[in-house]
Structure formats: structure tokens, C-alpha cells
Design a protein around this motif. Structure first.
Motif, mmCIF file in Angstrom:
data_model
loop_
_atom_site.group_PDB
_atom_site.id
_atom_site.type_symbol
_atom_site.label_atom_id
_atom_site.label_comp_id
_atom_site.label_asym_id
_atom_site.label_seq_id
_atom_site.Cartn_x
_atom_site.Cartn_y
_atom_site.Cartn_z
ATOM 1 N N GLU A 105 0.833 -1.202 0.000
ATOM 2 C CA GLU A 105 0.000 0.000 0.000
ATOM 3 C C GLU A 105 0.872 1.258 0.000
ATOM 4 O O GLU A 105 0.657 2.175 -0.778
ATOM 5 C CB GLU A 105 -0.913 -0.025 1.222
ATOM 6 C CG GLU A 105 -1.994 1.033 1.166
ATOM 7 C CD GLU A 105 -2.470 1.411 2.546
ATOM 8 O OE1 GLU A 105 -2.577 0.520 3.394
ATOM 9 O OE2 GLU A 105 -2.705 2.607 2.768
ATOM 10 N N PHE A 106 1.876 1.255 0.875
ATOM 11 C CA PHE A 106 2.765 2.428 0.915
ATOM 12 C C PHE A 106 3.437 2.618 -0.439
ATOM 13 O O PHE A 106 3.489 3.721 -0.981
ATOM 14 C CB PHE A 106 3.849 2.246 1.977
ATOM 15 C CG PHE A 106 3.311 2.115 3.376
ATOM 16 C CD1 PHE A 106 2.057 2.584 3.707
ATOM 17 C CD2 PHE A 106 4.078 1.521 4.373
ATOM 18 C CE1 PHE A 106 1.566 2.457 4.986
ATOM 19 C CE2 PHE A 106 3.586 1.394 5.651
ATOM 20 C CZ PHE A 106 2.339 1.859 5.956
ATOM 21 N N ALA A 107 3.930 1.511 -0.978
ATOM 22 C CA ALA A 107 4.678 1.613 -2.227
ATOM 23 C C ALA A 107 3.788 2.092 -3.358
ATOM 24 O O ALA A 107 4.198 2.918 -4.174
ATOM 25 C CB ALA A 107 5.297 0.261 -2.565
ATOM 26 N N SER A 108 2.560 1.582 -3.402
ATOM 27 C CA SER A 108 1.706 1.981 -4.522
ATOM 28 C C SER A 108 1.324 3.443 -4.398
ATOM 29 O O SER A 108 1.201 4.140 -5.404
ATOM 30 C CB SER A 108 0.479 1.083 -4.622
ATOM 31 O OG SER A 108 -0.285 1.192 -3.460
ATOM 32 N N VAL A 109 1.141 3.920 -3.178
ATOM 33 C CA VAL A 109 0.878 5.351 -3.012
ATOM 34 C C VAL A 109 2.097 6.141 -3.457
ATOM 35 O O VAL A 109 1.996 7.150 -4.161
ATOM 36 C CB VAL A 109 0.517 5.668 -1.549
ATOM 37 C CG1 VAL A 109 0.525 7.159 -1.314
ATOM 38 C CG2 VAL A 109 -0.830 5.096 -1.203
#
Lengths: 289, 482, 181
Positions: B318-322
Motif C-alpha cells: 500500500e505504501f509503495a503503490s501510493v
């Protein structure tokens, strides 16, 4: 029961159309607004007029600071990069002299409103006037609509203000507008584009068997604005000033990205790129430094 | 059990269950746990009732004065109510995991511990169901979300994720109550046969005339299997739908496509951690050392660890995709989580949720009941923080700069959150004294089948080496009873 | 079997040793008691024995059918109920969204599928397992503890003793008998 299922097939092709295909909606009016920010002086008269017109509760300083105020129309102030001493920023009295810009924000009456589909009880819906309406009686106060409003323009009755210690102690109850209800605690409310005035004008026009004419409806904020920064009218009426302003600014409804020929035009809609399709057009040269 | 005996047990207990345990003893031990509450029980009950009373007081206060005292404000329309709701829904997924998924994959070690996990499912759902109701501004109209026909032709809005929640929770609660109940019918018959007075009446009524003939068992097995098959996709869909409360919204930090799997993983994670907590408590207070054994605890801990890693992975995704999506508002919300006013809670969530589960890999921790108890509680604290960190930082930093602010929940909200634990504890404490919290018949099955497997292996060896024994000879050594 | 009188009795034997009880059933399958087939045998057990099904023969249940019908009903009824409700509720259109929103109705119909599927399974279970009825005379508390019981139905006078002998050969603990008329 037969009607419960009977209507499905009758209107299937209509009913399953989304906004891309025109949607299942025939608008009688499309009320819209144009606010010229270059004319706005930030005097807050519109906000005061709105309080008076719409029976909005005043909450007092303490609750205002706790951000539980009930402003339907607020004039937001934005400043340029502060030119005061950085150490003094936290000091409330240290205000910078220049560089303020004002943004009067009321419900943008989005045509693809994010608040509408999330209401569990359908208390907020779209009227045939293109307004985003709130049914106070139906509202159960789940507050999902306010969470999903990117503009943060929905306000909630966190307390009850109708009793003796509330917003209108006697004899102030006398000043309440009889055309509009007083909301109880636990109900969401928001700007209606002064729907009581719209309805009065529509009723009058209907009795006289004519269309509502340009300039017949004036919202309270529009009426009060000393610099006439606010324009209000029917976007479906090609003659209205509002329509002309929208055309001049080359802004069209139903788009999240405007293809304008002239990039120096001042008009913009807030968060248009979120595809909320708001009905309020702001005029100001966008300064990007 | 004394310290020394416990230590001895922790070193010698290598099998999930002792196959030679007498069946009468199983009945006796479980039935004993349902009788004569001791002082500890009453203390726990008193604490639960006290907490729950605080919740009732807070609710009455909120009913009278409105949502204001909870210190919600124009930007923070939701806060602890919704995050705690998500937390309790998450807790409820463990029971389904243990009883349905592990049932389908024939993991028979679930048998001694699935009953209380399933009770936990039911009760945490009943706890979770409170929150969407009490967070309403006009709580007295909560039934308006139900689709019933009226003369006025008014319906709820089926597009709203909150309605999906209402449907999903109703379905999940109904199904999990039925699953718990159906799985308990043979045990209720045992209770019926061994009790007197009001209990006998209750169990006679609840056991529906169960007498254990082959027709009943056959139907029972298929029913249980069918409902397990219904429950697994249901559990996944329920938490996906809960995540859609956020994912369907437009707000940065909420509008995330990975939310459904992320929430499901988080749900299983917090549920498993709660199973460890209750495992240790029941084992200690009811002296269930022979049923809730160390090898089973090891398996639960390993399962928890695996799910924790899945959750951590989805968190990082999730962090990476954001980050790579480079949607500026979402990115700012993410940065504000890490560096903003809520940063201590965010890092607390990372520490408890991502790093603490590595402690479960240590055998020393797994054998140290007090430490493991603390670890399992902290894992759930981490998961509660996770839910809070989903709800609040987004609201404190949404699109419009005017809406940026920081809020700290009011006492009413804290009272409700604390009170929900009291309500859950109360229900659970009543449950363990009225219903068997270890499945007697399934422990018997586990013992019987494991023993049979052993003898079958021996038989095969005898066939290979010495020639086949007659059926009667072989049978006479396999004493199924006690 | 011409000299057999009309079947009048039920015999119930309790066994402590499960394997011995299985041997009794195997004996009946081998027609050790003339005239009694495995269809006349029921067992009462404290635990579930999937392996016995091979011995007792196919005894189908209708529960999957109940579950299927319930689920199908939930899916179809759910969808059309919601769509019908929405089609009658056009007084409240919402900006940008169709009246009948298929994706959200599918989510809800899915939940209804499971709800009705589970409820139908429960009903099927109660009907199929003959629950909520009188338990009958042959019930012993030992069955819920650790013993297995075998009921042989439709036993006539001449077979009675043979069944008892078969039971006794496999170390029966207790025998109850009932005149079925």
C-alpha cells in the motif's frame, strides 16, 4: 409486490444509464453560480446573510474553535508565504499585512456528488433543479456524506441548539425564517442555494404560467455581497448571466478536464479533476509561483 | 498445576493431544469447566459489567447531548467509533478461519480450540454491530437502513457501502451463530445427559432431540461442511465490504484498491492474536492443559506469524503503490502519517504489527505463557492502532486545506471503546459457563482417528512382515472406548 | 423365509469396543442373520464415523440440494428485490449514478445468496436429520459418552435370538428390546 418488480423491466434501459450516457434524469433547471474572487473583499457579509436566511445555529466561540461550527458559507483566508518573523507564526496577533486571498466556499452542488451515493438512507439526493439536496427528516446522521465531501462543506448538528440555552434564546426565536425548518441534533445540513427562494419563485412562475426568469431568484449571499462578486442563475437558460459567464470562461458541465482554447481565462472549478462536476465557477487568475 | 509440573509439561508435550485420554475424562473436564464459577470468574465478570456500564452511561449522555462531547468535528466526522468497529469485525474472522478453513483442509488440531474461537467470532460481531448504531447522530432511527416496504415507498440507498455493511454483518452474524450452534448440537446433547435443573431444560431444548444415530451424523457432517463452504467466501466478503467503506470513498488514503485484501489479512491477523490471548486464559483458568496443548499453541503462533507477514507485505504494498502512484494528496497523507501529529501511533502500529510477530518465532517466547500473553495483547493493540491510523489521519488531511486539523477523541468515545471490551468480555464469560468451550465430541473424534491411524500403520507393517492378522484379533486391540 | 413371522421387534445393543460393533455390522452384511439386511441397521455413536458409510451403504442426504436451492433463491430474489426497490424509488435520483446500480446490487445479492443458502441448509439439516422430534426409546447416556449402539429394526421372533447371539459374540454390554407394535 407487482409494482415492486414491475418497474424493473419497464425502465431497465433507462435506469441502468450512468452519467456518461446522460443518466436517468431530466433537469428542469440547473442552478449555478459564478463567484468573482477578484472582487471579493473578504468582508463575510455573505456568511452572515446565510446565517440569517437559513436559520443556521451560532455555536459560540468554544465550539467554533473545536471546529463544530455550522457555517454553510465560509470565507476562507489563504495567505502568501508569510513575511512575518517565522518565530511569531504561532502568535495569534501576528498577522501579515498583505497577500491574503479569500475564498467563499458554499456547497458546490456537484452534479456527480460524492456525498450522494454513500448516504445509507438516501437522505441526500439530486433534485430535478440540479441541486444537491438534504432531507433533514430522513437523515440518521451517519456522517458518511461529510467524510466523502472533498470540500468539507457539510456541517453536522453536533449539539441541539433549539432549546433556551441554544442559538436562539427568547425572543430571538422570532427572527427565525419561517420558510425553512430548524434542524435538530444529529442531522447533517448544508447550503441549499436558498432553496426556499427558488421554490417561491418557481411557485409564482407556475401560478402566472410562465418560466422562471433571469434574476428572479437571488440567493441571500448574492443579495448581500457589497461588491457583487456572486452571480446566480439557471445554467439551462442560455440568456442568463451565469450561462454567459460559463461560456465566456469556456467551462462546461459534465467534464473533469476542460479543453479551453485560451489558457489565460480566469474561470475554474474547485477539484474539477475529481470528477465531482461542481456547479460553482470561481473567477481568479490562478497564480502559480 | 504447579510451576514445576507446567515446566515439565512444556518440555514433554510433543503431541497435539494424548491419544490415550479417556473419553469419560474429556466429558468430565469440559463439564467441570462449566460449573461453579470461582472468584477469578466473578472478578472478571465484575470488571466487564463495570466497563459495560460506563458504555451505557456514555451512550445515554450522547443520546441526550448529541455527538458533540465525542469531540468529533467538521473534518473528523468519524473517529474511534468506526475504527473500533473495524477492529471488532476483524477479530471475528479468526473463528471462521479456524473452524471453516482449517476444517476444509482437514487440520484436525483445530478441534480442541475452534469452539471458543467461533464464540469469539459471534461475540465480536455482536460487539462490532453496536458501533455503526451508536455512531449515528440520530440513533433512534437506526432501523431506517433496513430494506422494508412502507406505504411511502421509501427505501434505503443500496449504493451506499454502509448498507452493504448492514447486509454483510446481518448475514455474517446469522451464519456464524448458526455455525457455532450447529457445531455445538452433539455437545449440547452431552450436556443434556449430564445435567439437572434449568440446565437440563435448556440443553434439552437446544439439542433438538439429538441422539447421535448415523442419519443424524451423516446429515450433520454435510451440513457442517456446507455452512463452512458458505462461511469462507462470506468472511472474505464481509471484511472486503467493510474496507469498501473507505475504499469506495474519494478521500486520499482511503481510496486504495488494495484495501479489501489488506483488511482481510489484518482481520485474520488480529483474530489469530486474540485466539492466542484467549487460549492462554482458558488454558490457565480452566486447567485445559491436556486439550490446549503446547504443540497446538505452536501451530496457532506459526499461523499468526504467517498471516502477520502477509499483512505486513500488503501494508508495504500500500505504501509503495501510493508512493509510485504519485497522487499528491495521497502521498501527503502517507507522509503525514509517518511524520505528522499521529506519527507515534503510526510507528506504534508498525512496531507492534510488523516487528513484534517475529517474537512468535522464538520457542522460548512460545513456552513462556505470561510473555506470550503480553505479546498477543500487544499485537492486537497494534491492529487497533492500524484501524485508527486508517480512519483519522486521512480525515485530518483531506483534499481541502481548510479541513486540515488534528483532533483527539473525547471521553465519550474512549468510554465506548473501553465499554465494548466489557460487553465482549461479559458475553464471553457467560458463554464459557453455559456452553462447552472445548468441543467434546470433536476431541473424541480426534483421539479416535489419530489412534486408529496409528493402529492401521501397525497393521500394515504386520501385513508386510508377518502376514495378516484376523480382523477380530486386530480389532480386539483397538479399544475405542475407555 | 416362508416360515418367518411378521417382523415385530427392534433390538438395541450397546458396545464399548467400536471395532466389535463394526464387526457386528459386517456380520449382518454377510447375512449371518437370515432376513436381516444392512438396511435394517442404524448405529448411534458419540462421534462421527465417515468410514462406517462404506459398511452401511449409500444413504443419501438432500442437504446440498437445500443449500443450492436456498442460495439460488437468495441470489435471484436478492437481485430483483433490490432492483425492484430501486426502480420504484426514482423520486430520489443521485447525481452521476444509474437508478439500478448493477455492481452494488451484485454485492448485496451475493450476501443474500449466502444468507438464504445457510438458512436453507439449516432447514435441510433439521428435516434430514429428523431433529426436533421425540428421541425414541432406545437412547442411553452412554451413547453421548463413549459407547456405540446398534439398532436392528424389523426383527421377527425367529431372528431375535440370532441377533442376540451375534451381539453376544461381539461382546455386547447391554441389550434392549422393544415390541414395535
Amino acid at each position: 409486490m407487482s409494482s415492486l418488480f414491475g418497474n424493473i423491466l419497464k425502465g431497465w434501459t433507462d435506469y441502468t444509464k450512468g452519467i456518461e450516457e446522460g443518466g436517468h434524469h431530466e433537469y428542469e433547471h440547473m442552478w449555478g453560480m459564478v463567484i468573482d474572487l477578484d472582487k471579493c473583499t473578504g468582508c463575510n457579509a455573505c456568511s452572515v446573510a446565510c446565517y440569517a436566511e437559513n436559520n443556521i445555529a451560532t455555536v459560540g466561540e468554544e465550539k467554533y474553535v473545536a471546529r463544530q461550527s455550522m457555517q454553510w458559507l465560509r470565507v476562507e483566508r489563504y495567505f502568501d508565504e508569510p513575511d512575518i518573523d517565522p518565530g511569531a507564526i504561532d502568535d495569534e496577533n501576528a498577522m501579515q499585512e498583505r497577500g491574503a486571498s479569500f475564498l467563499p466556499m458554499m456547497c458546490q452542488q456537484c452534479n456527480a456528488a460524492t456525498c450522494e451515493p454513500v448516504c445509507p438512507v438516501a437522505a441526500t439526493y439530486h433534485t430535478p433543479d440540479g441541486l444537491n439536496a438534504q432531507i433533514y427528516n430522513r437523515c440518521i446522521g451517519s456522517r458518511y456524506c461529510a467524510n466523502n465531501c472533498p470540500y468539507r462543506l457539510r456541517v453536522f448538528n453536533f449539539y441541539s441548539y433549539t432549546d433556551e440555552n441554544g442559538a436562539w434564546p427568547e425572543p430571538m426565536k422570532q427572527q427565525l425564517n419561517p420558510d425553512i425548518s430548524v434542524r435538530e441534533k444529529g442531522v447533517m445540513e448544508k447550503c441549499t442555494f436558498c432553496i426556499q427562494r427558488i421554490n417561491a419563485a418557481k411557485d409564482k412562475a407556475k401560478m402566472e404560467n410562465r418560466q422562471v426568469t433571469e434574476g428572479e431568484v437571488k440567493t441571500a449571499c448574492q443579495q448581500t455581497c457589497p461588491t457583487q462578486a456572486i452571480m446566480f442563475g439557471d445554467l439551462l437558460n442560455p440568456e442568463s448571466k451565469v450561462t454567459q459567464a460559463w461560456v465566456r470562461q469556456q467551462i462546461k458541465l459534465g467534464k473533469y478536464k476542460q479543453d479551453r482554447e485560451n489558457p489565460t481565462l480566469r474561470g475554474y472549478r474547485i477539484f474539477e479533476e475529481l470528477n465531482t462536476d461542481p456547479s460553482v465557477l470561481y473567477l481568479e487568475r490562478v497564480r502559480e509561483e | 498445576m504447579s510451576e514445576a509440573a507446567l515446566k515439565h509439561l512444556s518440555e514433554t508435550q510433543t503431541k497435539d493431544i494424548d491419544e490415550n485420554i479417556a473419553w469419560a475424562k474429556i466429558n468430565r473436564d469440559v463439564l467441570r469447566s462449566m460449573e461453579n464459577p470461582r472468584r477469578g470468574y466473578w472478578i472478571a465478570m465484575a470488571i466487564s459489567v463495570a466497563l459495560f456500564s460506563v458504555m451505557i452511561y456514555a451512550e445515554v449522555y450522547q443520546y441526550i447531548y448529541g455527538m458533540g462531547p465525542a469531540l468529533l468535528n467538521t473534518s473528523h466526522m468519524w473517529d474511534l467509533y468506526i475504527s473500533t468497529f473495524v477492529f471488532w469485525i476483524g477479530m471475528s474472522h479468526s473463528g471462521t478461519l479456524l473452524s471453516a478453513i482449517l476444517h476444509l483442509v482437514h487440520a484436525d488440531w483445530r478441534k480442541p480450540i475452534y469452539r471458543f474461537a467461533e464464540a469469539m467470532t459471534t461475540f465480536s460481531l455482536m460487539t462490532a454491530g453496536i458501533f455503526p448504531v451508536i455512531h449515528l447522530g440520530r440513533v433512534w432511527n437506526f432501523y431506517w437502513v433496513m430494506p422494508y416496504m412502507t406505504d411511502r415507498g421509501i427505501w434505503p440507498n443500496f449504493r451506499s457501502p454502509l448498507i452493504w455493511d448492514a447486509f454483510a454483518i446481518t448475514t455474517y452474524l446469522t451464519s456464524s451463530v448458526l455455525f457455532l450452534y450447529i457445531g455445538m448440537i452433539p455437545d449440547l446433547a452431552i450436556c443434556r445427559d449430564n445435567t439437572t435443573g434449568w440446565r437440563k431444560k435448556l440443553y434439552t431444548w437446544l439439542s433438538l432431540g439429538w441422539h447421535g444415530d448415523d442419519r443424524q451424523w451423516r446429515n450433520f457432517r454435510i451440513t457442517y461442511l456446507m455452512i463452512a463452504c458458505f462461511l469462507i467466501p462470506l468472511a472474505v466478503s464481509v471484511h472486503s465490504i467493510v474496507s469498501m467503506d473507505f475504499a469506495m470513498a474519494i478521500m486520499p488514503g482511503w481510496h486504495v484498491t488494495t484495501f479489501p485484501p489488506y483488511f482481510v489479512a489484518g482481520a485474520l491477523y488480529s483474530g489469530c492474536a486474540a485466539i492466542i490471548t484467549l487460549f492462554i486464559l482458558l488454558r490457565y483458568f480452566f486447567k485445559f492443559e491436556e486439550y490446549m496443548t503446547f504443540p497446538i499453541l505452536d501451530k496457532v503462533c506459526k499461523l499468526t506469524f504467517v498471516i502477520a507477514m502477509v499483512w505486513s507485505y500488503l501494508n508495504l504494498v500500500e505504501f509503495a503503490s501510493v508512493w509510485y502512484g504519485h497522487d499528491i494528496p495521497s502521498k501527503e497523507v502517507l507522509l503525514a502519517k509517518a511524520y505528522g501529529p499521529y506519527a507515534p501511533f503510526f510507528w506504534g502500529m508498525i512496531a507492534f504489527g510488523m516487528f513484534l510477530p517475529f517474537a512468535l518465532l522464538s520457542k522460548w517466547v512460545r513456552r513462556n505463557m505470561k510473555l506470550l500473553f503480553v505479546v498477543s495483547v500487544l499485537l492486537n493493540v497494534g491492529m487497533w492502532l492500524e484501524r485508527w491510523m486508517i480512519v483519522t489521519p486521512t480525515l485530518s488531511m483531506s483534499y481541502h486545506p481548510w479541513g486540515w486539523n488534528i483532533m483527539w477523541p473525547g471521553w465519550v468515545e474512549w468510554a465506548m471503546v473501553g465499554g465494548s471490551f466489557g460487553w465482549f468480555g461479559m458475553l464471553f464469560l457467560i458463554f464459557v459457563k453455559v456452553f462447552p468451550c472445548v468441543s467434546m465430541y470433536e476431541v473424541k473424534e480426534m483421539v479416535f482417528h489419530r489412534k486408529r491411524t496409528i493402529y492401521e500403520d501397525v497393521d500394515e507393517m504386520m501385513v508386510l512382515h508377518k502376514g495378516a492378522p484376523t480382523a477380530v484379533e486386530a480389532g480386539s486391540t483397538k479399544n475405542g472406548g475407555s | 423365509m416362508a416360515n418367518h413371522t411378521a417382523p415385530t421387534h427392534r433390538i438395541f445393543g450397546l458396545f464399548a469396543d467400536f471395532e466389535q460393533a463394526f464387526e457386528v455390522i459386517a456380520g449382518i452384511r454377510r447375512y449371518e442373520v437370515p432376513g436381516i439386511t444392512v438396511d435394517d441397521v442404524r448405529i448411534k455413536s458419540p462421534i462421527e464415523h465417515p468410514e462406517i458409510e462404506d459398511v452401511l451403504g449409500e444413504r443419501p442426504t438432500n442437504i446440498p440440494k437445500f443449500a443450492f436451492v436456498g442460495g439460488l433463491f437468495g441470489l435471484i430474489f436478492g437481485f430483483f428485490f433490490l432492483a425492484g426497490a430501486q426502480a420504484n424509488f426514482t423520486v430520489q435520483p443521485q447525481g452521476g449514478k444509474p437508478v439500478i446500480t448493477i455492481p452494488s446490487n451484485l454485492v448485496l445479492a451475493y450476501e443474500m445468496l449466502i444468507l438464504f443458502g445457510v438458512l436453507a441448509t439449516l432447514i435441510g439439516f433439521i428435516i434430514g436429520a429428523r431433529l426436533m422430534r421425540k428421541r425414541g426409546p432406545f437412547y442411553d447416556h452412554a451413547v453421548s459418552l463413549d459407547q456405540i449402539g446398534i439398532v436392528v429394526e424389523r426383527v421377527d421372533d425367529t431372528q431375535r435370538q440370532q441377533v442376540r447371539d451375534l451381539f453376544a459374540k461381539h461382546r455386547v454390554i447391554d441389550i434392549f428390546e422393544e415390541n414395535a407394535q
